[in-house]
Design a protein around this motif. Structure first.
Motif, PDB file in Angstrom:
ATOM      1  N   VAL A 152      44.087  29.777  40.997  1.00  0.00           N
ATOM      2  CA  VAL A 152      43.344  30.249  42.163  1.00  0.00           C
ATOM      3  C   VAL A 152      42.574  31.495  41.742  1.00  0.00           C
ATOM      4  O   VAL A 152      43.168  32.477  41.285  1.00  0.00           O
ATOM      5  N   ASP A 153      41.252  31.470  41.864  1.00  0.00           N
ATOM      6  CA  ASP A 153      40.432  32.632  41.538  1.00  0.00           C
ATOM      7  C   ASP A 153      40.512  33.622  42.690  1.00  0.00           C
ATOM      8  O   ASP A 153      40.198  33.295  43.840  1.00  0.00           O
ATOM      9  N   LEU A 154      40.915  34.849  42.389  1.00  0.00           N
ATOM     10  CA  LEU A 154      41.162  35.845  43.430  1.00  0.00           C
ATOM     11  C   LEU A 154      40.010  36.829  43.622  1.00  0.00           C
ATOM     12  O   LEU A 154      39.604  37.095  44.747  1.00  0.00           O
ATOM     13  N   VAL A 155      39.497  37.388  42.515  1.00  0.00           N
ATOM     14  CA  VAL A 155      38.500  38.457  42.640  1.00  0.00           C
ATOM     15  C   VAL A 155      37.490  38.411  41.501  1.00  0.00           C
ATOM     16  O   VAL A 155      37.755  37.885  40.425  1.00  0.00           O
ATOM     17  N   ASN A 156      36.323  39.010  41.776  1.00  0.00           N
ATOM     18  CA  ASN A 156      35.345  39.335  40.742  1.00  0.00           C
ATOM     19  C   ASN A 156      35.461  40.820  40.439  1.00  0.00           C
ATOM     20  O   ASN A 156      35.614  41.643  41.358  1.00  0.00           O
ATOM     21  N   SER A 157      35.376  41.158  39.175  1.00  0.00           N
ATOM     22  CA  SER A 157      35.536  42.549  38.765  1.00  0.00           C
ATOM     23  C   SER A 157      34.366  42.982  37.885  1.00  0.00           C
ATOM     24  O   SER A 157      34.028  42.310  36.910  1.00  0.00           O
ATOM     25  N   PHE A 174      39.378  37.393  37.942  1.00  0.00           N
ATOM     26  CA  PHE A 174      40.827  37.457  37.809  1.00  0.00           C
ATOM     27  C   PHE A 174      41.438  36.354  38.662  1.00  0.00           C
ATOM     28  O   PHE A 174      41.067  36.175  39.828  1.00  0.00           O
ATOM     29  N   SER A 175      42.339  35.616  38.056  1.00  0.00           N
ATOM     30  CA  SER A 175      42.907  34.423  38.688  1.00  0.00           C
ATOM     31  C   SER A 175      44.428  34.482  38.662  1.00  0.00           C
ATOM     32  O   SER A 175      45.029  35.236  37.898  1.00  0.00           O
ATOM     33  N   ALA A 176      45.026  33.653  39.503  1.00  0.00           N
ATOM     34  CA  ALA A 176      46.483  33.550  39.549  1.00  0.00           C
ATOM     35  C   ALA A 176      46.888  32.095  39.362  1.00  0.00           C
ATOM     36  O   ALA A 176      46.172  31.174  39.769  1.00  0.00           O
ATOM     37  N   GLY A 177      48.032  31.889  38.755  1.00  0.00           N
ATOM     38  CA  GLY A 177      48.565  30.543  38.578  1.00  0.00           C
ATOM     39  C   GLY A 177      50.073  30.584  38.482  1.00  0.00           C
ATOM     40  O   GLY A 177      50.686  31.652  38.374  1.00  0.00           O
TER      41      GLY A 177
END
Length: 264
Positions: A107-112, A221-224
Motif C-alpha cells: 500500500v503506497d502511503l505518502v510521497n516525500s 513510502f509504502s507499507a506491506g
C-alpha cells in the motif's frame, strides 16, 4: 438471599473476567520495521491506533536499504520479527521479489520530497532554481546526504545532472544510518540533503526548502506485510489506519503528501 446475591455477584465477576480475557486474547502485538521518511508521522499516529484497537505496536527503525546493522533488509536477514514493513516503495518491491514480503500487500502511503537544510541561524542559500542550487553546492565547504533513497539519487544522478560530480566527490559525504540533519546541526556539514520529513524533526537546523522542481525526486513510502507475520490481520489494520483520512493531517504536518487509494 445471601446465597443468591453471592451467586449473581460471582457470576457477574466471572462474565467480566471472561470478557476481559477475550479482549486480551484478541489484542495483538504488531512488530513494525520502518525507515526514517515516515517515522515522525508514524510515531505521532501509533498511540491512537493502540488506544483504538488495544493492540501494542513494537517498532524497529532502520534505513530502507544498505548494509548497516539497522537496515531493514539486514534486520530481516537475521530473523528479527516483523509483521509490517514501511519503507521506500521500490525497496519493498525488492523484498517481495525475495519472498520476504507478501505479494499484493503493498500500500503506497505518502510521497516525500527532498529538501536542503543548514545549521540553525546560518544564512540560507538560494536554491530556487537548478543554477542557484548548483552555485550553493559549489560554494559550500561540505555537503551531507543520506545512505537511503534520497542520497542514492543525489549522489548518482543529481550531481551528474548539474555537471558537478567531480567537484562534489571529495566534499560530499554519505551519512549511514544517522539522520543527515544531526550532522548539519553539529556543524559537521554546511548543507544537508534528505527527505524533508526526516529533516523536520531534528532540532538545530533550518530547512532552506525543497529541491527545485526540475531536480526534485519524489520518493514513495509504502507499507506491506512481512512473510511469516504472526499477526497479519492486525498488521493490515495498522496499514489501513495509516492510509486513512484520520491520519492525513498528521502526515501533512510532518512534511509528506498522503497518497489516496495507494493499494497495489
Amino acid at each position: 438471599m445471601r446465597f443468591a446475591a453471592n451467586y449473581f455477584r460471582n457470576l457477574t465477576l466471572g462474565v467480566a473476567a471472561a470478557l476481559w480475557l477475550a479482549g486480551a486474547a484478541q489484542a495483538a502485538e504488531v512488530h513494525v520495521m520502518i525507515s526514517g521518511g515516515l517515522s515522525a508521522a508514524y510515531n505521532a499516529l501509533v498511540p491512537e491506533f493502540e488506544k483504538t484497537t488495544g493492540n501494542k505496536v513494537v517498532t524497529a527503525y532502520g534505513p530502507s536499504m544498505g548494509t548497516t546493522v539497522n537496515a531493514i533488509p539486514v534486520r530481516l536477514g537475521r530473523g528479527e520479527p516483523a509483521d509490517v514493513l514501511i519503507l521506500v516503495g521500490y525497496a519493498l518491491d525488492d523484498l517481495i521479489k525475495q519472498g520476504k514480503a507478501v505479494a499484493g500487500s503493498r500500500v503506497d502511503l505518502v510521497n516525500s520530497k527532498i529538501g536542503v537544510a543548514v545549521k540553525a541561524g546560518s544564512p540560507k542559500p538560494d536554491i530556487s532554481s537548478a543554477d542557484a542550487l548548483k552555485r550553493a553546492l559549489l560554494a559550500a565547504k561540505s555537503v551531507a546526504y543520506s545512505d537511503s533513497a534520497s542520497g542514492v539519487y543525489v549522489s548518482t544522478e543529481m550531481f551528474d545532472k548539474l555537471g558537478i560530480a567531480a567537484e562534489m566527490k571529495d566534499k560530499a559525504k554519505k551519512i549511514p544510518a544517522t539522520p543527515v540533519a544531526e550532522i548539519v546541526a553539529k556543524g559537521e556539514a554546511e548543507l544537508g540533503l534528505q527527505q524533508i520529513s526526516e529533516l523536520k524533526p531534528v532540532h538545530g537546523v533550518d530547512i532552506v526548502g525543497p529541491l527545485p522542481d526540475s531536480l526534485q525526486k519524489i520518493t514513495v513510502f509504502s507499507a506491506g506485510i512481512a512473510t511469516g507475520s504472526k499477526e497479519p490481520e492486525a498488521g493490515k489494520a495498522l496499514i489501513k489506519f495509516l492510509a486513512s483520512p484520520a491520519a492525513r493531517g498528521t502526515i501533512i504536518n510532518s512534511g509528506l503528501e498522503p497518497i489516496e487509494g495507494g493499494a497495489k
